[in-house]
Design a protein around this motif. Structure first.
Motif, PDB file in Angstrom:
ATOM      1  N   ALA A  81      30.318  -1.264  -4.345  1.00 18.91           N
ATOM      2  CA  ALA A  81      29.576  -0.964  -3.126  1.00 18.91           C
ATOM      3  C   ALA A  81      30.426  -0.128  -2.180  1.00 18.91           C
ATOM      4  O   ALA A  81      31.660  -0.209  -2.178  1.00 18.91           O
ATOM      5  N   ALA A  82      29.749   0.670  -1.350  1.00 17.75           N
ATOM      6  CA  ALA A  82      30.457   1.593  -0.461  1.00 17.75           C
ATOM      7  C   ALA A  82      31.270   0.871   0.597  1.00 17.75           C
ATOM      8  O   ALA A  82      32.203   1.446   1.170  1.00 17.75           O
ATOM      9  N   ASP A  83      30.946  -0.398   0.876  1.00 22.61           N
ATOM     10  CA  ASP A  83      31.678  -1.159   1.890  1.00 22.61           C
ATOM     11  C   ASP A  83      32.572  -2.234   1.279  1.00 22.61           C
ATOM     12  O   ASP A  83      33.021  -3.154   1.969  1.00 22.61           O
ATOM     13  N   ASP A  84      32.867  -2.130  -0.039  1.00 21.74           N
ATOM     14  CA  ASP A  84      33.709  -3.127  -0.698  1.00 21.74           C
ATOM     15  C   ASP A  84      35.176  -2.916  -0.317  1.00 21.74           C
ATOM     16  O   ASP A  84      35.571  -1.864   0.186  1.00 21.74           O
ATOM     17  N   ALA A 132      40.046  -0.440   1.820  1.00 20.57           N
ATOM     18  CA  ALA A 132      38.607  -0.223   1.940  1.00 20.57           C
ATOM     19  C   ALA A 132      38.165   0.944   1.080  1.00 20.57           C
ATOM     20  O   ALA A 132      38.909   1.905   0.882  1.00 20.57           O
ATOM     21  N   ALA A 133      36.938   0.870   0.591  1.00 21.81           N
ATOM     22  CA  ALA A 133      36.399   1.935  -0.257  1.00 21.81           C
ATOM     23  C   ALA A 133      36.357   3.259   0.483  1.00 21.81           C
ATOM     24  O   ALA A 133      36.608   4.314  -0.099  1.00 21.81           O
ATOM     25  N   GLN A 174      33.794  -8.261  -2.542  1.00 20.47           N
ATOM     26  CA  GLN A 174      32.443  -8.487  -3.017  1.00 20.47           C
ATOM     27  C   GLN A 174      32.458  -8.696  -4.530  1.00 20.47           C
ATOM     28  O   GLN A 174      33.132  -7.988  -5.261  1.00 20.47           O
ATOM     29  N   GLY A 175      31.736  -9.679  -4.996  1.00 24.18           N
ATOM     30  CA  GLY A 175      31.709  -9.973  -6.428  1.00 24.18           C
ATOM     31  C   GLY A 175      32.042 -11.429  -6.683  1.00 24.18           C
ATOM     32  O   GLY A 175      32.843 -12.033  -5.968  1.00 24.18           O
ATOM     33  N   THR A 176      31.456 -11.990  -7.710  1.00 22.43           N
ATOM     34  CA  THR A 176      31.662 -13.401  -8.024  1.00 22.43           C
ATOM     35  C   THR A 176      32.845 -13.636  -8.949  1.00 22.43           C
ATOM     36  O   THR A 176      33.292 -14.772  -9.097  1.00 22.43           O
ATOM     37  N   ALA A 177      33.358 -12.595  -9.582  1.00 21.74           N
ATOM     38  CA  ALA A 177      34.474 -12.752 -10.518  1.00 21.74           C
ATOM     39  C   ALA A 177      35.374 -11.526 -10.436  1.00 21.74           C
ATOM     40  O   ALA A 177      34.943 -10.432 -10.061  1.00 21.74           O
TER      41      ALA A 177
END
Length: 220
Positions: A81-84, A132-133, A174-177
């Motif tokens: 994602a652009a805000d990851d 940041a991305a 961001q992300g579960t793993a």
């Protein structure tokens, strides 16, 4: 993951003599590639489909040298994602101890060495509040590994992260793993020339120099 004070090892460059001795081997194998990539992880344009952590290896080196291997993350936000935000990385380091001796790890500037909190043979570092991305480049320098080259032959290195390990892999906000790490590469290590062979080479070069000087003197 607990942040520790940032440390950076002062790696020394190989001696001039060792560099000169290895020049012939480097030129002879300059067309060979020492790095390997999984075909499924690369697009037709050569860019990773997702972030790819790898080690930067020279094509060739010489026995007895100290080798500094950069840790590089290509396309750190590919498919993200652009805000990851990229927060940490960790991997299991494998190599042939008969050819390589591990001397240390240095985290890149702005990163904290977390290896002391991991299991033996595992390397990791963190960066909070993270990268940041929006500010990221096409690749990131994450640190360096240092080895001593013990014997000639093909020396291989491998970095990996098991699925489900919360401390290893590529960690994002961001992300579960964590994203997995799976890379293997090699370089060709040449033997140190025998003293007699080196003396003959130097004598031959000196003789060529004298002949050239004599020819120049006759042409004047």
């Amino acid at each position: 993951m607990t942040r520790t004070p940032n440390t950076f090892l002062k790696f020394g460059a190989p001696s001039l003599a060792a560099s000169l001795l290895g020049a012939a081997g480097l030129l002879a194998s300059s067309l060979a590639s020492a790095q390997t990539f999984a075909a499924s992880a690369i697009t037709p344009t050569g860019l990773p489909l997702e972030p790819l952590l790898r080690l930067e290896l020279p094509v060739a080196a010489q026995q007895g040298q100290t080798l500094n291997v950069a840790i590089r993350l290509d396309q750190p936000f590919a498919g993200r994602a652009a805000d990851d935000v990229f927060l940490f990385y960790g991997f299991k380091l494998d190599f042939d101890p008969s050819q390589l001796r591990f001397k240390g790890f240095a985290a890149a500037e702005g990163w904290s060495d977390d290896s002391g909190f991991l299991r033996p043979g595992e390397i990791g570092a963190s960066n909070f509040p993270g990268v940041a991305a929006a500010a990221a480049q096409s690749w990131l320098n994450l640190g360096a590994l240092q080895f001593e080259l013990l014997s000639p032959g093909e020396a291989w290195l491998q970095i990996s992260s098991p699925d489900g390990d919360l401390n290893l892999g590529l960690g994002y906000a961001q992300g579960t793993a964590n994203l997995p790490i799976d890379w293997r590469g090699s370089l060709q290590v040449s033997a140190v020339p025998e003293p007699g062979a080196l003396s003959m080479t130097l004598a031959g070069l000196l003789g060529l120099g004298l002949i050239q000087r004599r020819r120049l003197g006759q042409n004047k």
